[in-house]
Design a protein around this motif. Structure first.
Motif, PDB file in Angstrom:
ATOM      1  N   LEU A  42      10.363  19.932   8.776  1.00 35.12           N
ATOM      2  CA  LEU A  42      10.788  19.811   7.516  1.00 35.12           C
ATOM      3  C   LEU A  42      12.212  19.415   7.431  1.00 35.12           C
ATOM      4  CD1 LEU A  42      10.442  20.834   4.693  1.00 35.12           C
ATOM      5  CD2 LEU A  42      11.429  23.167   5.460  1.00 35.12           C
ATOM      6  N   LEU A  43      12.313  18.483   6.299  1.00 34.86           N
ATOM      7  CA  LEU A  43      13.706  17.889   6.111  1.00 34.86           C
ATOM      8  C   LEU A  43      13.771  18.029   4.604  1.00 34.86           C
ATOM      9  CD1 LEU A  43      16.175  16.106   6.338  1.00 34.86           C
ATOM     10  CD2 LEU A  43      14.715  14.116   6.569  1.00 34.86           C
ATOM     11  N   ILE A  44      14.848  18.538   3.902  1.00 35.63           N
ATOM     12  CA  ILE A  44      15.104  18.749   2.719  1.00 35.63           C
ATOM     13  C   ILE A  44      16.413  18.007   2.292  1.00 35.63           C
ATOM     14  CG2 ILE A  44      15.481  20.183   0.598  1.00 35.63           C
ATOM     15  CD1 ILE A  44      12.854  20.992   2.054  1.00 35.63           C
ATOM     16  N   LEU A  45      16.046  16.906   1.274  1.00 37.98           N
ATOM     17  CA  LEU A  45      17.295  15.949   0.823  1.00 37.98           C
ATOM     18  C   LEU A  45      17.715  16.203  -0.419  1.00 37.98           C
ATOM     19  CD1 LEU A  45      15.782  12.755   2.472  1.00 37.98           C
ATOM     20  CD2 LEU A  45      17.502  14.121   3.514  1.00 37.98           C
ATOM     21  N   ARG A  46      18.900  15.813  -0.801  1.00 34.95           N
ATOM     22  CA  ARG A  46      19.389  15.771  -2.053  1.00 34.95           C
ATOM     23  C   ARG A  46      19.951  14.545  -2.164  1.00 34.95           C
ATOM     24  NH1 ARG A  46      23.694  19.013  -1.800  1.00 34.95           N
ATOM     25  NH2 ARG A  46      22.695  20.960  -2.482  1.00 34.95           N
ATOM     26  N   VAL A  47      19.307  13.690  -2.884  1.00 37.29           N
ATOM     27  CA  VAL A  47      19.590  12.023  -3.269  1.00 37.29           C
ATOM     28  C   VAL A  47      19.282  11.733  -4.692  1.00 37.29           C
ATOM     29  CG1 VAL A  47      19.181  11.435  -0.685  1.00 37.29           C
ATOM     30  CG2 VAL A  47      17.427  11.416  -2.251  1.00 37.29           C
ATOM     31  N   GLY A  48      19.550  10.683  -4.958  1.00 42.15           N
ATOM     32  CA  GLY A  48      19.584  10.159  -6.514  1.00 42.15           C
ATOM     33  C   GLY A  48      18.074   9.508  -7.035  1.00 42.15           C
ATOM     34  N   SER A  49      17.326   9.164  -5.902  1.00 41.98           N
ATOM     35  CA  SER A  49      15.968   8.739  -5.894  1.00 41.98           C
ATOM     36  C   SER A  49      15.066   8.805  -4.774  1.00 41.98           C
ATOM     37  CB  SER A  49      16.104   6.990  -6.424  1.00 41.98           C
ATOM     38  OG  SER A  49      16.393   6.540  -5.128  1.00 41.98           O
ATOM     39  N   GLU A  50      13.872   8.330  -5.303  1.00 41.62           N
ATOM     40  CA  GLU A  50      12.719   8.594  -3.948  1.00 41.62           C
ATOM     41  C   GLU A  50      13.113   7.269  -3.020  1.00 41.62           C
ATOM     42  OE1 GLU A  50       8.107   8.641  -2.889  1.00 41.62           O
ATOM     43  OE2 GLU A  50       8.680   9.071  -4.982  1.00 41.62           O
ATOM     44  N   ALA A  51      13.798   6.256  -3.635  1.00 37.70           N
ATOM     45  CA  ALA A  51      14.066   5.094  -2.688  1.00 37.70           C
ATOM     46  C   ALA A  51      15.015   5.344  -1.776  1.00 37.70           C
ATOM     47  CB  ALA A  51      14.321   3.885  -3.642  1.00 37.70           C
ATOM     48  N   GLU A  52      16.026   6.242  -2.006  1.00 38.93           N
ATOM     49  CA  GLU A  52      16.997   6.781  -1.361  1.00 38.93           C
ATOM     50  C   GLU A  52      16.620   7.608  -0.461  1.00 38.93           C
ATOM     51  OE1 GLU A  52      20.736   8.311  -3.061  1.00 38.93           O
ATOM     52  OE2 GLU A  52      20.240   6.744  -4.969  1.00 38.93           O
ATOM     53  N   ALA A  53      15.449   8.617  -0.458  1.00 40.93           N
ATOM     54  CA  ALA A  53      15.202   9.543   0.237  1.00 40.93           C
ATOM     55  C   ALA A  53      14.260   8.748   1.368  1.00 40.93           C
ATOM     56  CB  ALA A  53      14.112  10.427  -0.412  1.00 40.93           C
ATOM     57  N   ARG A  54      13.470   7.679   0.798  1.00 44.09           N
ATOM     58  CA  ARG A  54      12.844   6.797   1.746  1.00 44.09           C
ATOM     59  C   ARG A  54      13.778   5.975   2.854  1.00 44.09           C
ATOM     60  NH1 ARG A  54       8.203   7.355   3.904  1.00 44.09           N
ATOM     61  NH2 ARG A  54       7.412   7.828   2.004  1.00 44.09           N
ATOM     62  N   ALA A  55      15.021   5.593   2.288  1.00 45.41           N
ATOM     63  CA  ALA A  55      15.911   5.023   3.015  1.00 45.41           C
ATOM     64  C   ALA A  55      16.472   5.773   4.274  1.00 45.41           C
ATOM     65  CB  ALA A  55      17.129   4.558   2.437  1.00 45.41           C
TER      66      ALA A  55
ATOM     67  N   MET B  38      18.336  14.412  -7.010  1.00 46.47           N
ATOM     68  CA  MET B  38      16.922  15.194  -6.893  1.00 46.47           C
ATOM     69  C   MET B  38      16.954  15.598  -5.414  1.00 46.47           C
ATOM     70  SD  MET B  38      14.772  11.796  -8.603  1.00 46.47           S
ATOM     71  CE  MET B  38      13.233  12.754  -8.512  1.00 46.47           C
ATOM     72  N   ILE B  39      15.941  16.789  -5.326  1.00 45.02           N
ATOM     73  CA  ILE B  39      15.694  17.413  -4.179  1.00 45.02           C
ATOM     74  C   ILE B  39      14.195  16.861  -3.677  1.00 45.02           C
ATOM     75  CG2 ILE B  39      15.251  19.761  -3.054  1.00 45.02           C
ATOM     76  CD1 ILE B  39      18.224  19.092  -4.324  1.00 45.02           C
ATOM     77  N   PHE B  40      14.092  16.530  -2.254  1.00 44.77           N
ATOM     78  CA  PHE B  40      12.834  15.875  -1.827  1.00 44.77           C
ATOM     79  C   PHE B  40      12.516  16.736  -0.729  1.00 44.77           C
ATOM     80  CE2 PHE B  40      14.390  12.271  -4.359  1.00 44.77           C
ATOM     81  CZ  PHE B  40      13.224  11.786  -4.750  1.00 44.77           C
ATOM     82  N   HIS B  41      11.153  16.967  -0.579  1.00 47.57           N
ATOM     83  CA  HIS B  41      10.548  17.841   0.604  1.00 47.57           C
ATOM     84  C   HIS B  41       9.969  16.660   1.433  1.00 47.57           C
ATOM     85  CE1 HIS B  41       7.135  19.557   2.576  1.00 47.57           C
ATOM     86  NE2 HIS B  41       7.542  20.685   2.648  1.00 47.57           N
TER      87      HIS B  41
END
Length: 109
Positions: free
Chosen positions: A70-83, A14-17
């Motif tokens: 601004l940080l754009i992440l590609r991770v598997g879940s919101e929990a991973e983005a939060r980590a 998933m991509i997170f802003h």
């Protein structure tokens, strides 16, 4: 075939802003030397996330209301983005930095 597609979608990154909100609106213009050092550690941390393939891009945004990061992440879940955001030295510093994390509905890449 449909089950394979569903399985790929379920495991697709998933991509997170992520918006880094500084402790004060004029932070970018009024940093102390100690804060500049902290921002250097922040940049080093983000570079490590880029090398890991977790971060797509990052940088300061020139918002008239006050710059933010601004940080754009590609991770598997919101929990991973939060980590990732919780591990950022600026957040860990306890100096009032915080991230807002929002999943992208769709992306064109």
């Amino acid at each position: 075939m449909a089950s394979n597609e569903a399985s790929r979608e379920a495991t697709a990154p998933m991509i997170f802003h992520c918006r880094l909100i500084p402790p004060r609106p004029d932070f970018a213009f009024t940093m102390t030397e100690e804060e500049r050092t902290l921002m250097g550690r922040h940049a080093d941390y983000l570079r490590s996330k880029l090398r890991e393939g977790v971060m797509i891009m990052a940088g300061p945004v020139a918002d008239p209301a006050g710059p933010w990061g601004l940080l754009i992440l590609r991770v598997g879940s919101e929990a991973e983005a939060r980590a990732v955001t919780d591990g950022d030295p600026v957040v860990r510093s306890g100096r009032g930095f915080r991230y807002e994390i929002l999943p992208m509905i769709s992306t064109i890449m």
